[in-house]
Design an enzyme around this catalytic site. Structure first.
Site, PDB file in Angstrom:
ATOM      1  N   GLY A  56       0.866  -1.180   0.000  1.00 32.93           N
ATOM      2  CA  GLY A  56       0.000   0.000   0.000  1.00 32.93           C
ATOM      3  C   GLY A  56       0.900   1.226   0.000  1.00 32.93           C
ATOM      4  O   GLY A  56       1.860   1.302   0.789  1.00 32.93           O
ATOM      5  N   ALA A  57       0.575   2.186  -0.882  1.00 40.51           N
ATOM      6  CA  ALA A  57       1.509   3.284  -1.140  1.00 40.51           C
ATOM      7  C   ALA A  57       1.894   4.085   0.118  1.00 40.51           C
ATOM      8  O   ALA A  57       3.088   4.219   0.429  1.00 40.51           O
ATOM      9  CB  ALA A  57       0.922   4.200  -2.216  1.00 40.51           C
ATOM     10  N   ASP A  60      -1.592   4.730  -6.126  1.00 38.57           N
ATOM     11  CA  ASP A  60      -0.146   4.603  -5.877  1.00 38.57           C
ATOM     12  C   ASP A  60       0.615   5.821  -6.355  1.00 38.57           C
ATOM     13  O   ASP A  60       1.693   6.140  -5.850  1.00 38.57           O
ATOM     14  CB  ASP A  60       0.393   3.347  -6.542  1.00 38.57           C
ATOM     15  CG  ASP A  60       0.043   2.141  -5.701  1.00 38.57           C
ATOM     16  OD1 ASP A  60      -1.101   1.664  -5.797  1.00 38.57           O
ATOM     17  OD2 ASP A  60       0.892   1.727  -4.885  1.00 38.57           O
ATOM     18  N   LYS A  62      -3.805  -0.318  -8.239  1.00 36.19           N
ATOM     19  CA  LYS A  62      -3.786  -1.772  -8.404  1.00 36.19           C
ATOM     20  C   LYS A  62      -4.411  -2.215  -9.724  1.00 36.19           C
ATOM     21  O   LYS A  62      -5.457  -1.682 -10.132  1.00 36.19           O
ATOM     22  CB  LYS A  62      -4.539  -2.389  -7.213  1.00 36.19           C
ATOM     23  CG  LYS A  62      -4.674  -3.885  -7.204  1.00 36.19           C
ATOM     24  CD  LYS A  62      -3.353  -4.617  -7.358  1.00 36.19           C
ATOM     25  CE  LYS A  62      -2.306  -4.221  -6.351  1.00 36.19           C
ATOM     26  NZ  LYS A  62      -0.953  -4.743  -6.694  1.00 36.19           N
TER      27      LYS A  62
HETATM   28  O1  MRU Z   1       0.527  -4.101  -4.489  1.00 33.51           O
HETATM   29  P1  MRU Z   1      -0.077  -3.338  -3.354  1.00 33.51           P
HETATM   30  O2  MRU Z   1      -0.907  -4.169  -2.434  1.00 33.51           O
HETATM   31  O3  MRU Z   1       0.958  -2.503  -2.633  1.00 33.51           O
HETATM   32  O4  MRU Z   1      -1.068  -2.305  -4.057  1.00 33.51           O
HETATM   33  C1  MRU Z   1      -1.783  -1.403  -3.256  1.00 33.51           C
HETATM   34  C2  MRU Z   1      -2.701  -0.540  -4.011  1.00 33.51           C
HETATM   35  O5  MRU Z   1      -2.747  -0.553  -5.226  1.00 33.51           O
HETATM   36  C3  MRU Z   1      -3.503   0.443  -3.220  1.00 33.51           C
HETATM   37  O6  MRU Z   1      -4.752   0.653  -3.812  1.00 33.51           O
HETATM   38  C4  MRU Z   1      -2.744   1.776  -3.193  1.00 33.51           C
HETATM   39  O7  MRU Z   1      -1.430   1.593  -2.788  1.00 33.51           O
HETATM   40  C5  MRU Z   1      -3.401   2.764  -2.298  1.00 33.51           C
HETATM   41  S1  MRU Z   1      -3.258   2.306  -0.608  1.00 33.51           S
HETATM   42  C6  MRU Z   1      -3.940   3.535   0.326  1.00 33.51           C
END
Ligand code: MRU
Length: 346
Positions: A50-51, A237, A248
């Site tokens: 998660g970013a 992200d 994602k």
């Molecule tokens: O691969 P991940 O689980 O790190 O991907 C996370 C996402 O795509 C989330 O939607 C994004 O980071 C926003 S989290 C607040």
């Protein structure tokens, strides 16, 4: 800080402690990072994901790197730390929060003279962590204001407390709207191939007694058509200066389907996710991960070895598909470069 998800990143006894998100929901296990290399591995291997969460984690990683470098060389620790900063920076390529957090920590490093840097850097990392939670609460309120009573919403991946310093972005909006009794049904899609929706979003919402309905990724259009969905709510992200959104894989298809069905599309993210240095989403590096993430579940193979695989784990949703970008500074409706610039200058 209350729920387990809000404790997914913690500084305890001079170490960074991370909830191992790979093990959820079946096991609640924490891992300790005592050195920066362990932090880099934790980010790359998705212990933490998660970013905003990887940004906060990297900030604590800088503290561990500085501790080690200063112990080895009190005079040259700033030079010694460079390799570790690069390793943190490269741990995952798409989320700009990682780069943003390291840049914030670099600014603090520049102010340190001869003293032991650990205390000052720890304070800076804790500030990044704390401010992320505050941002999420603020944007949660802004997002909830856009949602009408009796709404049915769909979220993708996990953009909750687990994915941030706490409270969550998309799930921050959902938490706030739920507290205001505005939500009838919350749908979460499974989010292949890592199942962040099934494993993390469903777990996190149920921890807070918020009811959730899981669907297959491929059921989204049918939910839009049959279940009177009003909003798709996702995190991000990285958001480009024109409002294009990296998130994602599968976000783009949801946005296209939402437009077709007259469903509104909300992107909830703190301004630390906005990258004004890039013109549009084409400039965002999309991470590709191991083929086994698609052909296997854990150790269990269910795809033939010889199949070719392409596994991009993020996609770009063009700004034209986005109804609103919701940040802690306010809401940008129908985002474009002019409106994004105005937000960032506010
Ligand atoms: O691969 P991940 O689980 O790190 O991907 C996370 C996402 O795509 C989330 O939607 C994004 O980071 C926003 S989290 C607040």
């Amino acid at each position: 800080m209350s729920s387990l998800a809000d404790q997914a990143i913690a500084w305890q006894n001079n170490h960074l402690v991370l909830l191992d998100q790979r093990k959820l929901p079946n096991q609640v296990q924490f891992i300790e990072c005592a050195v920066v290399q362990e932090v880099v591995t934790a980010i790359t291997d998705m212990v933490v994901r998660g970013a905003p969460a990887i940004g906060v984690t990297a900030a604590y990683g800088v503290v561990l790197a500085a501790r080690e470098a200063y112990k080895q060389s009190p005079d040259a620790w700033k030079e010694r730390i460079e390799g570790d900063l690069l390793a943190l920076y490269q741990a995952r390529p798409t989320a700009v929060n990682l780069k943003w957090a390291i840049a914030c920590m670099r600014d603090v490093i520049a102010t340190i003279q001869t003293e032991d840097p650990e205390a000052v850097l720890l304070q800076a990392a804790q500030k990044i962590h704390h401010e992320d939670v505050q941002s999420n609460k603020a944007l949660g309120q802004y997002g909830a204001e856009l949602i009408q009573s009796n709404s049915n919403v769909l979220t993708h991946c996990n953009a909750g407390a687990l994915a941030t310093g706490g409270y969550g972005t998309a799930l921050g909006v959902i938490r706030s709207a739920y507290a205001q009794n505005k939500l009838n049904k919350i749908y979460a899609d499974e989010t292949r191939p890592w199942f962040q929706g099934t494993r993390l979003t469903a777990w996190e919402l149920l921890q807070d007694n918020i009811p959730v309905t899981l669907i297959c990724d491929s059921a989204a259009a049918t939910v839009m058509r049959q279940k009177n969905l009003t909003w798709v709510i996702v995190g991000a992200d990285r958001i480009a200066s024109n409002g294009d959104v990296a998130n994602k894989i599968g976000t783009y298809s949801l946005a296209v389907m939402a437009k077709q069905h007259g469903v509104k599309f909300m992107v909830a993210a703190p301004t630390s996710t906005i990258d004004m240095e890039i013109i549009n989403g084409d400039e965002i590096e999309i991470e590709e991960r191991a083929h086994s993430e698609i052909t296997h579940y854990k150790e269990h193979a269910f795809g033939p070895d010889k199949a070719q695989v392409w596994n991009p784990v993020f996609d770009i949703t063009p700004a034209e598909f986005v109804t609103a970008i919701v940040t802690e500074k306010g809401v940008v409706e129908a985002p474009n470069r002019g409106r994004m610039t105005a937000l960032m200058k506010a």
